[in-house]
Design an enzyme around this catalytic site. Structure first.
Site, PDB file in Angstrom:
ATOM      1  CE  LYS A 295      -2.259   1.724   3.639  1.00  0.00           C
ATOM      2  NZ  LYS A 295      -3.268   2.008   4.693  1.00  0.00           N
TER       3      LYS A 295
ATOM      4  CG  ASP B 198     -15.009  17.111  15.000  1.00  0.00           C
ATOM      5  OD1 ASP B 198     -14.912  15.920  14.171  1.00  0.00           O
ATOM      6  OD2 ASP B 198     -14.678  18.338  14.889  1.00  0.00           O
TER       7      ASP B 198
ATOM      8  CB  ALA C  72      -1.258   8.928  18.028  1.00  0.00           C
TER       9      ALA C  72
END
Length: 344
Positions: A71, A164, A228
């Protein structure tokens, strides 16, 4: 008989061919095989530029039919604002493991999104408390939607809090997903009280400073720390990482680029303090939850075997259904080396 050409599959075709459940099943199986020592360690290469970078992850899936999968994902955080392009763009290339023939080239966006969510779901299946019904999602983008769909496949969720930095993103998320999943989804502006009421927390943001604080997390919570995936990114309080049971998708990656590495850098934990890799849990080689009050963090940095197995699911289904276009990259359109030149 070997089919001619290489199969080309667009993002839309990948999305239609890769269901949530099929991806979860494939990712769980490949982690089990890795834990049993049947899948070799993947390779990774990173190249950085001033604006972003490129990650190359490659893995081998041995078996009756073996595949090599690579990938190639670019990550350019400023793309959306400057060029109206996705932050992450890339390709997955699938090769025959027996003869190296390029079998398929696939858009990587949906494979990355769904395999990441599938890994969290597999971890939750083994590490969350049975009967977990309340979850908090931090970050309300495409990854959060995939995470919620995947979690619903393994847990009896009934109430979801969404957080958010952009309140409108949380509102839109709740409006779009509540009907689809038949769940009560509540946007929140204060993360702490939502975490106190949650059995599960998923963080999938681009944050550079932790926002999930140790004092806000209730006993027994399962946390999937997804965002992360580079040294500068951080979501989880290092003190929380040090006090929790940590399970990594890849020990080496978690200790070098995941939330675990921030706790190590601060001297709060050591590499040896990580309880297990997810593959060891799925294969039954390491114990899972030992009490209902135990806080468990799954440090998810993304590993090549997840991409590889998801790409194989898409490729094999496409072959059966006759989807995709074909292109012969090996076709020769000019004189071959060694051919004699015709005299004038």
């Amino acid at each position: 008989m070997i089919a001619d050409g290489t199969l080309l599959l667009s993002r839309g075709e990948v999305d239609r061919l890769l269901s949530v459940q099929a991806c979860i099943d494939a990712v769980e199986n490949v982690f089990r095989l890795q834990g049993e020592g049947k899948v070799p360690a993947p390779g990774i290469l990173a190249v950085k530029t001033a604006q972003g970078g490129l990650h190359v992850k490659a893995g081998l899936l041995p078996g009756a039919k073996s595949y090599i999968v690579a990938k190639l994902n670019s990550n350019f955080p400023g793309n959306r604002a400057e060029y109206d392009l996705p932050t992450i763009q890339g390709l997955v290339v699938l090769y025959d493991g027996e003869n190296g023939r390029p079998l398929a080239v696939l858009d990587s966006i949906d494979i990355t999104i769904k395999r990441t969510a599938a890994a969290s779901a597999v971890a939750a299946k083994y590490l969350a408390r049975p009967g977990s019904s309340v979850a908090t999602l931090c970050g309300c983008g495409q990854q959060a939607a995939a995470q919620l769909r995947a979690l619903c496949a393994v847990l009896p969720l009934r109430k979801i809090y969404v957080f958010d930095l952009d309140p409108s993103a949380a509102q839109n998320f709740a409006m779009n997903l509540s009907d689809e999943l038949q769940l009560e989804i509540e946007p929140v502006r204060d993360l702490g009280p939502a975490l106190q009421k949650s059995d599960v927390c998923v963080t999938c943001t681009t944050a550079n400073k932790f926002f999930v604080r140790k004092e806000d997390v209730a006993p027994g919570t399962f946390i999937a720390a997804v965002g992360a995936d580079d040294t500068h990114k951080q979501e989880i309080d290092p003190a929380l990482m040090a006090s929790a049971k940590v399970v990594a998708d890849s020990l080496e990656q978690s200790c070098s680029i995941g939330d675990t590495h921030h706790a190590i850098d601060q001297g709060l934990m050591r590499k040896e303090d990580v309880h297990a890799e997810l593959s060891e849990i799925v294969a039954g080689h390491k114990p899972v939850r030992t009490s209902d009050d135990e806080i468990i963090v799954f440090d998810s940095t993304g590993v090549a075997i997840e991409d590889a197995v998801a790409a194989v699911v898409v490729y094999e289904k496409a072959m059966r259904a006759g989807h995709g276009a074909r292109f012969d990259f090996a076709a020769w359109s000019g004189p071959r080396p060694g051919d004699q030149k015709l005299s004038s």
